[in-house]
Structures are given as C-alpha cells and as structure tokens.
Scaffold this motif. Structure first.
Motif, PDB file in Angstrom:
ATOM      1  N   ASP A  58       0.950  -0.778   0.073  1.00  0.00           N
ATOM      2  CA  ASP A  58      -0.047  -0.174   0.183  1.00  0.00           C
ATOM      3  C   ASP A  58       0.748   1.419  -0.143  1.00  0.00           C
ATOM      4  N   ASP A 197      -2.164   8.132  11.149  1.00  0.00           N
ATOM      5  CA  ASP A 197      -3.298   7.827   9.384  1.00  0.00           C
ATOM      6  C   ASP A 197      -4.065   6.911  10.403  1.00  0.00           C
ATOM      7  N   HIS A 324      -3.188  12.427  -1.396  1.00  0.00           N
ATOM      8  CA  HIS A 324      -2.214  11.667  -1.804  1.00  0.00           C
ATOM      9  C   HIS A 324      -3.366  10.001  -1.965  1.00  0.00           C
ATOM     10  N   ASP A 325      -4.094   9.955  -1.584  1.00  0.00           N
ATOM     11  CA  ASP A 325      -5.439   9.540  -1.958  1.00  0.00           C
ATOM     12  C   ASP A 325      -7.497  10.285  -2.873  1.00  0.00           C
TER      13      ASP A 325
HETATM   14  C1  GLC Z   1      -4.632   6.221   4.974  1.00  0.00           C
HETATM   15  C2  GLC Z   1      -4.235   6.613   3.861  1.00  0.00           C
HETATM   16  C3  GLC Z   1      -3.945   5.746   2.848  1.00  0.00           C
HETATM   17  C4  GLC Z   1      -3.876   4.117   3.796  1.00  0.00           C
HETATM   18  C5  GLC Z   1      -4.545   4.225   4.209  1.00  0.00           C
HETATM   19  C6  GLC Z   1      -4.525   3.067   4.959  1.00  0.00           C
HETATM   20  O1  GLC Z   1      -6.288   6.206   4.832  1.00  0.00           O
HETATM   21  O2  GLC Z   1      -4.075   8.034   3.750  1.00  0.00           O
HETATM   22  O3  GLC Z   1      -2.714   5.991   1.751  1.00  0.00           O
HETATM   23  O4  GLC Z   1      -4.162   3.143   2.055  1.00  0.00           O
HETATM   24  O5  GLC Z   1      -4.610   4.716   5.235  1.00  0.00           O
HETATM   25  O6  GLC Z   1      -3.248   3.075   5.599  1.00  0.00           O
END
Ligand code: GLC
Length: 564
Positions: A58, A197, A324-325
C-alpha cells in the motif's frame, strides 16, 4: 499564539516528488535538492507520506519498521540533513504515523505468527463463528472481507485495509507503549509535526461484533469508545510535551462531534483533524467506485456545517481539496480544459481563507490534473486494481470499469511532480515508477516563467501569515442558499472579510451584505476585479447583487479603520 492557526502545510508524496539517483523513484535527497522551491512557496510545514521500510503493498502505509528509512528513499543521515535544511528555512517536518496497523512483514507480526504470545496480543486474532464463518461481517476498505487466516492456527486476524496491513490492538498497553516509542524516536530527531493515519479507528470496542443486517459496518469500529483516552495518553507521553508541536489526525467516516473532541485544545488530543465528507459529494449513494457529477448544494452545506460546527465546539479543521488518496480536485470540481486557472485559484481561495489550517498537495499549486491514462495497466495502486476486478465481477464491461477507475483512482494524484515539459517531467533521469502525463502544458518551470496559479498560491499563503483575520477570524456562512456561489465572512477585531467563490462554469451572482461600502479587493482571480466591483458598486440604486464570472473568486476586505 497557537502557531498552527496561521500555518500552511505542504504535502509531499516522496515517491513522486523528485528522484535524485535515476532509479525512477523519488527520494529524500531529491527533496533536499528541491528545498529552494518548497521554501519559495512560503509554507510552514511539510507533511511527508511514509518513507519507512515497507513491502510497498500500500505504497508505504504497510510499515515493517517504524524507526528507519526505506533504503529506496535514502538513509537516516539524509533524513537528518533534510530536517536541518528545512529547519534553516523555518519549515517543520511532519511525519506520517501509521499506528492503526502494521505490515504483516513487521517483526511483531512475524513473531506472532511464529507463536510468540506476547506479540499475538498485539493484533486482533479471533476464532471463526461456531458455524465456521468469519469472526464478523466487516469488509476491508480495499475490498473483500476484513479477516484473513492467521497462519494455520485456525484463527483469523483483522485487517481493515489490505490483508498485509494487520490492525493493532490498542487495548493492549504494550501496543500503546510501542506507539509512544515510535513518536518519541522521531521527536528525538527534531520532528515536531505528526499526521496520524486513520487514527479514529484505534478505539475499537473490546468485543468485535457483526454490523446488523443492512447497516454500515464502519459504525462498528469508527470513533470507538476509547480513541479519546488513547490520544490523550499518547499526547501526554510524547508530542504533547512540545510547545511547538503540530498534529493532525486523519478521521475516516467521522462526525463533527467526535472531531471537536479530537481537536478542542482543552482535551489535549490533536491540533486538528481531516474529515472527508466534502470529498464524497460526487459519490453515488456514498459509494466511491461510481460516477456522478458533484452535488454543489451538498458541498456547500458540508463545508458550512463543518466550519460552523467546529468553531462552535472549539475544534479546528485541516482544510484541503487534494491528497495522495484523492483524484485531483481540479478534475472533480473545476474545468481543466476551459478554466484551469480560474477553477484552480477559485478552489484555492475557497479553503485558504476559511477557518482552519490549509494543506496544499504537491502539484496543486501549479494546477496539475489527473493523468490521461488509457489502460488499466497504467494504474498500480492496490485499491484501484482490486476495484477494477470487482467492477468486472459485478458485470460491468471493461470500458465501464475503466471509466470509473480513471476518475477515482488514487494514482491520479500520485503521478510524478511535473518540474518541466520533458518526457519524464524533469522528475527522474530514469523511468518514472508511475507515468507522468500533461507536463508539456503544466509544469513548475513554465509556471515560474509565465504562470498565474503558482503566484496566486504564494499570495494566499502569505495572506494567512499577515492577517490575523484569516488565521483567527470568526466564520459565518453567507447566502447559504445561493445555488452557485460559496460565500462566507470572517470577522476579527472589527475587520470583516467577505469571500465569494463561483463554483459554476457559468455566470452567477451573489447578494452583497450591508456595510461593505468601502471594502477593498484583498485577492481575486480576475485582474480587473477592482474595476469590476467598483463598476457594479457605482450602479444606483446601490446594487444588492454582484455578478460573478465563471469560477470567479473575490475576497473583499472592510477594515475597522480604513487605511490612511
Ligand atoms: C490512509 C492513507 C492511505 C492508506 C490508508 C491505510 O487513509 O492516507 O493512503 O492506504 O490510510 O493506511
């Protein structure tokens, strides 16, 4: 004063920012080389997405070692140099703390799998139900069930994200101690900023239960009973000891009430929170992998409710359109083809003048948009690839599934930063890990030379530093029922700011409140805004309405004492 209120944060996705060694992947030395550019923006902090050792399932959010640097990104010496070099410009480093889950490659999980009971207690291991079905009916946020067999023990482990991201059990005091140790390790390196996060998922109830038939399973583990206690404890043990700390929690599917709790200073938890409600207004029935034009009324309502609700409860919002999401906001809420400049600067105005702390995601400040990919093979993100497969399995044609992924993939914002117009966008001398597109027209070099979006961002950023009204002023919505225009006021010690943002690609108009007779244009995305406002002001009898052009943004400032 509370420094974070007058701060602006710049977000860097290190893998895509600048590659210093030609391997096609961005790195810490690359960031160091670009510090003059970062400093030129005037930002106060840089949030870095994770660059810790990780199998990369990820993209770094599956961490296998919290206190080291991924060798592909650099060394600890590089990191120390980075902190110092940014610090020399008065810029703080904000690190991404992924403490809800570890990679299944982390030594804690490996030891747990090897039978070490101490480490088995770090995770959520559960037996199947008596009928042999999974421990709960929860689904992973990346698709499929949230449970995976735990070796050959017959038990299952919980993973709310990818199956290689195992959720940590925060009920275990050892897990909390580990979390504090990680934060303190980075504090000892001079880091004062932390982004946590999906932190509102750490307070799951002791008993994990099925979501009742027909209900959303997220309610079973989000904003759970113990999150506040855990955050208060973590703060006390670590960042809360630094007067200059700045922290932001990423809150998944949350509520205003919960976020007031997380960010009201009296609670000693976090400085501020990210919520995502305003970025779901183009989801059909709350589902991401759908196509729908954004609902402007809902967007206005959500921005207004959160601004007002957090103000009333003494909380603080992190303000953002991009990260970034998320696919690029310009493609979602603006018009890239006809009004790139107007829509980019209008969107920026809408949040930079609001109550909260603005975040700028790399490339946003030059008007970068989603890549023009043509094949599913262009996408690398696990979420996008899973979604594509699921859409096909649901019976969509490859064309339909592709159209959805094309609009929604997280890779949309993860493409390399466009430094120049060359084939690799000036990002690398090698082959970029993710293909850049569009850099011929949109890149830093060109924006510096003849651009208009970048200077506009620089001005917005400096305004927040200069005017306590923007950092501290009280928020009130204006013309909340206007079908086209997002409008609000900020007031502070007699000064008053009216912000007007036309979210439509067509002409619209807004009623002007009383008392802005002598207001000056503070910032606007049309060069002739002064004349435009003056001309409409000159109309007699005094117009109650000001027309706005497509994606026009105007901020009018009425000072308590008119400037001499
Ligand atoms: C958050 C991050 C994302 C990640 C997820 C799991 O949403 O921004 O990029 O995939 O957490 O860690």
């Amino acid at each position: 004063m509370t420094g974070f209120r007058s701060s602006v944060v710049y977000q860097i996705y290190p893998k895509s920012f600048y590659d210093s060694n030609g391997d096609g992947v961005g790195d810490l030395r690359g960031v160091i080389e670009k510090i003059p550019y970062i400093a030129s923006l005037g930002v106060d902090h840089v949030w870095f997405n994770p660059f810790f050792p990780s199998p990369g399932r990820d993209n770094g959010y599956d961490i296998s070692d919290y206190c080291a640097i991924d060798p592909a990104m650099g060394t600890m010496e590089d990191f120390e140099e980075l902190v110092e070099a940014l610090g020399a410009h008065g810029i703080g480093v904000m690190l991404d703390m992924v403490l809800n889950h570890t990679s299944t490659e982390h030594e804690w999980f490996r030891k747990a799998l090897a039978g070490d009971e101490r480490y088995q207690r770090y995770y959520y291991l559960r037996d199947p139900k008596p009928d042999g079905s999974l421990p709960t009916n929860w689904v992973s946020k990346f698709g499929g069930p949230a449970w995976e067999p735990f070796g050959d023990t017959g038990k299952y482990y919980l993973h709310l994200f990818d199956r290689t991201q195992a959720d940590l059990d925060w009920h275990n005091p050892d897990v909390r101690e580990e979390a504090a140790r990680v934060v303190n390790f980075w504090r000892s390196k001079g880091v004062r900023g932390f982004r946590f996060d999906v932190i509102n998922l750490i307070g799951k109830p002791e008993a994990l239960l099925d979501a009742p038939e027909g209900t959303d399973d997220r309610a079973m583990y989000t904003d759970g009973p113990d999150v506040h206690t855990y955050l208060q404890w973590l703060s006390e043990q670590s960042f809360g000891q630094d007067a200059d700390s700045i922290t932001v929690g990423e809150m998944s599917s949350t509520s205003i009430q919960a976020c007031i709790g997380y960010s009201n200073p009296a609670n000693h938890e976090l400085s501020m929170v990210f919520n995502f409600h305003h970025l779901k207004v183009d989801y059909e029935d709350g589902q991401k992998w759908t196509l729908k034009d954004f609902d402007l009324a809902a967007l206005k309502r959500l921005l207004g409710e959160w601004a007002l609700g957090m103000q009333e409860g003494g909380g603080w919002n992190a303000l953002f359109w991009n990260n970034h999401d998320q696919p690029r906001a310009l493609d979602r809420f603006g018009n890239v083809d006809e009004y790139r400049y107007e829509s980019a600067t209008m969107l920026a105005s809408a949040i930079h003048l609001l109550r909260g702390t603005p975040f700028v995601y790399m490339g946003e400040e030059i008007g970068m948009s989603d890549p023009a990919y043509t094949s599913i093979d262009d996408y690398v993100d696990v979420e996008a690839r899973n979604a594509y497969a699921e859409l096909l399995a649901e019976g969509r044609t490859p064309q339909e599934a592709f159209r959805i992924v094309h609009r929604k993939a997280r890779d949309n914002s993860r493409t390399p930063m466009a430094w120049d117009a060359s084939a690799t966008a000036g990002f690398t001398t090698g082959t970029p890990w993710l293909r850049p597109t569009g850099q011929e027209a949109v890149n830093v070099e060109r924006e510096e030379r003849e651009g208009s979006i970048l200077p506009y961002y620089r001005k917005l950023i400096s305004l927040r530093h200069e005017l306590p009204l923007i950092a501290e002023g009280a928020y009130a919505p204006w013309e909340q029922d206007n079908p086209d225009v997002l409008a609000y006021t900020r007031t502070h010690e007699g000064d008053r700011l009216l912000v007007l943002c036309n979210l439509r690609g067509t002409d619209s108009e807004v009623t002007l409140p009383e008392g802005l007779e002598t207001a000056e244009v503070l910032i606007a995305n049309h060069a002739d805004a002064d004349a435009w406002v003056a001309a409409h002001r000159a109309v007699r009898p005094r117009p109650s309405a000001l027309p706005l052009r497509p994606y026009e943004a105007i901020a009018l400032l009425e000072r308590a004492e008119p400037a001499a």
